[in-house]
Scaffold this active site. Sequence first.
Site, PDB file in Angstrom:
ATOM      1  CE1 TYR A  72     -61.302 -51.254  49.940  1.00  0.00           C
ATOM      2  CE2 TYR A  72     -61.846 -49.312  51.242  1.00  0.00           C
ATOM      3  CZ  TYR A  72     -61.910 -50.006  50.054  1.00  0.00           C
ATOM      4  OH  TYR A  72     -62.558 -49.474  48.983  1.00  0.00           O
ATOM      5  CG  PHE A 124     -45.585 -36.608  30.147  1.00  0.00           C
ATOM      6  CD1 PHE A 124     -44.441 -36.880  29.406  1.00  0.00           C
ATOM      7  CD2 PHE A 124     -46.416 -37.671  30.494  1.00  0.00           C
ATOM      8  CE1 PHE A 124     -44.138 -38.189  29.018  1.00  0.00           C
ATOM      9  CE2 PHE A 124     -46.107 -38.973  30.112  1.00  0.00           C
ATOM     10  CZ  PHE A 124     -44.975 -39.224  29.376  1.00  0.00           C
ATOM     11  CG  ASP A 125     -47.210 -38.559  26.321  1.00  0.00           C
ATOM     12  OD1 ASP A 125     -46.640 -38.470  27.414  1.00  0.00           O
ATOM     13  OD2 ASP A 125     -47.231 -39.607  25.664  1.00  0.00           O
ATOM     14  CG  ASP A 215     -46.083 -33.581  35.960  1.00  0.00           C
ATOM     15  OD1 ASP A 215     -45.508 -34.350  36.750  1.00  0.00           O
ATOM     16  OD2 ASP A 215     -46.411 -33.909  34.803  1.00  0.00           O
ATOM     17  CB  ALA A 217     -42.767 -37.016  37.251  1.00  0.00           C
ATOM     18  CE  LYS A 258     -42.227 -40.793  34.945  1.00  0.00           C
ATOM     19  NZ  LYS A 258     -43.641 -41.187  34.813  1.00  0.00           N
ATOM     20  CG  HIS A 450     -46.648 -42.493  21.658  1.00  0.00           C
ATOM     21  ND1 HIS A 450     -47.692 -41.802  22.205  1.00  0.00           N
ATOM     22  CD2 HIS A 450     -45.827 -42.783  22.688  1.00  0.00           C
ATOM     23  CE1 HIS A 450     -47.492 -41.680  23.510  1.00  0.00           C
ATOM     24  NE2 HIS A 450     -46.372 -42.262  23.823  1.00  0.00           N
TER      25      HIS A 450
HETATM   26  N1  F0G Z   1     -45.762 -36.351  34.165  1.00  0.00           N
HETATM   27  C1  F0G Z   1     -44.536 -36.506  33.647  1.00  0.00           C
HETATM   28  C2  F0G Z   1     -43.602 -35.347  33.577  1.00  0.00           C
HETATM   29  C3  F0G Z   1     -44.144 -37.761  33.174  1.00  0.00           C
HETATM   30  O1  F0G Z   1     -42.927 -37.901  32.652  1.00  0.00           O
HETATM   31  C4  F0G Z   1     -45.047 -38.846  33.259  1.00  0.00           C
HETATM   32  C5  F0G Z   1     -44.690 -40.157  32.758  1.00  0.00           C
HETATM   33  C6  F0G Z   1     -46.311 -38.624  33.811  1.00  0.00           C
HETATM   34  C7  F0G Z   1     -46.642 -37.351  34.266  1.00  0.00           C
HETATM   35  C8  F0G Z   1     -47.325 -39.722  33.939  1.00  0.00           C
HETATM   36  O2  F0G Z   1     -46.984 -40.583  34.968  1.00  0.00           O
HETATM   37  O3  F0G Z   1     -46.568 -42.770  33.835  1.00  0.00           O
HETATM   38  O4  F0G Z   1     -46.933 -42.621  36.306  1.00  0.00           O
HETATM   39  O5  F0G Z   1     -48.804 -42.262  34.751  1.00  0.00           O
HETATM   40  N2  F0G Z   1     -43.696 -40.362  32.049  1.00  0.00           N
HETATM   41  C9  F0G Z   1     -43.223 -41.633  31.573  1.00  0.00           C
HETATM   42  C10 F0G Z   1     -42.082 -41.401  30.627  1.00  0.00           C
HETATM   43  C11 F0G Z   1     -44.259 -42.559  31.064  1.00  0.00           C
HETATM   44  O6  F0G Z   1     -41.656 -42.376  29.993  1.00  0.00           O
HETATM   45  O7  F0G Z   1     -41.570 -40.292  30.550  1.00  0.00           O
HETATM   46  P1  F0G Z   1     -47.335 -42.146  34.940  1.00  0.00           P
END
Ligand code: F0G
Length: 458
Positions: A72, A124-125, A215, A217, A258, A450
């Site tokens: 843990y 990102f969304d 960010d 990713a 990613k 979506h």
């Molecule tokens: N930031 C970016 C630029 C992303 O593309 C994503 C996720 C996230 C944050 C959120 O990360 O999914 O690990 O919680 N993108 C995916 C996509 C879902 O299909 O582009 P997560």
Amino acid sequence: MDLPYIEPYKIKTVESIQLSTPEQRKKWIEEASYNLFKLNSDQVIIDLITDSGTGSMSDKQWSEVMLGDESYAGSRSFLKLEKTVKDLTGFTHFIPTHQGRAAENVLFSALVKEGDFIPGNAHFDTTKGHIEYRKASAVDCTIDEAFDIAIDHPFKGNIDLQKLEAILQKYPKGKIPFVLMTITCNSAGGQPVSIENMRAVRALCNQYEIGFYIDAARFAENAYFIKTREEEFAEYSIKEIVKEIFSLADGMTMSAKKDGLVNMGGFIALNDPKVYESCSTFAIMYEGFVTYGGMSGRDMGALAQGLLEGVEFDYLESRIQQTAYLGKRLDAFDIPVLKPFGGHAVYIDAAKFVPEIPKEEYQAQSLAIELYIVAGIRGVEIGALLADRDPVTRENRFPKLEMVRLAIPRRTYTLSHMEYVAVAIKKVFDTRKEAKRGYSIKWEAPIMRHFTVQLEKN
Ligand code: F0G
């Protein structure tokens, strides 16, 4: 004569794909209320809905799964991951989270409050969702070139410095906790940001005494583009570029699904001990103790190894070239695609592809559905459905670009799969004039609609 590039790996395990017919798929998508997220994966032949968590792990990563320490507190796997992240990024503090949006949730809980503004490049969304959920606003300062799919600009993810400075001048200091830069910029088409731009943003953040977070990713893919497109860095290794990138920021959120080359995971890394302290409290509440943060020991071990493989030049070259292969094939068929091709995905301009469908009837979603029915390919709509409603007026937002994204999972599909996709899209393109009607919303969720929206055919 140059030799063609190859994937720098051999395939050791395979997973079979269920083939199906257009008749079967027509029935399945209707049962799914015309929402591609509601399909079962066995109903899909080539799954390009996302590159997130859908890649293949290496034998070395699977070895880490066996070595996982599930203690843990203070596990060996945590320590291994922490050391890898600190070595790679140079940040002094590290908190694991279960995925990227969880990292956003924890960091924004510490830094974002009601009435704040977070400037950035096409957030990102989930990022926007976490900002708007806190009654703050995401302000898009992406350069205008990003919204013209034909302009060949090497760094279309860049922040427009004049737009950014106008925002920094407009709102009082306390209202802007930080600038958030997304690399590569997913919402602008997987487009990279240059170090030159990052340096300029850093300078503005210093001048206005605000934070600068990334960010990250797809940071490794962004670093590949910097190496190949930004002259100053041509001789740098990917690891050196990555260090340079993060040296400019105060911290990062990461979706490890990613460029971490794992199926699940995320983290925050940063420098300010006070922000770390505050994040730790929220991490414990939302994610778990700070030495696992929603991840198993085995997952942290696999991520530590994945991060190292993700910054290997040969891997990145084959990754980016595979995406470009699909892009070039579509371009050769005169299919309107966003250029230059992004790192993780090829984006089709649906507004140009199916111009006869009214935009209020969701052009990109209509095209994505047709592509699924014709060939079993699952892309994702990056358009009006995703753009959602304005949180204040509740009016539908129609973004500048109405696109279908074909996101390519890492180390998963071969060039012959890409060829199948290209030919299938050409087949749909040949009959595009017949497409005149799209879809209407039957039901939608109040935020991030979506994923669960139900549609009916017009
Ligand atoms: N930031 C970016 C630029 C992303 O593309 C994503 C996720 C996230 C944050 C959120 O990360 O999914 O690990 O919680 N993108 C995916 C996509 C879902 O299909 O582009 P997560």
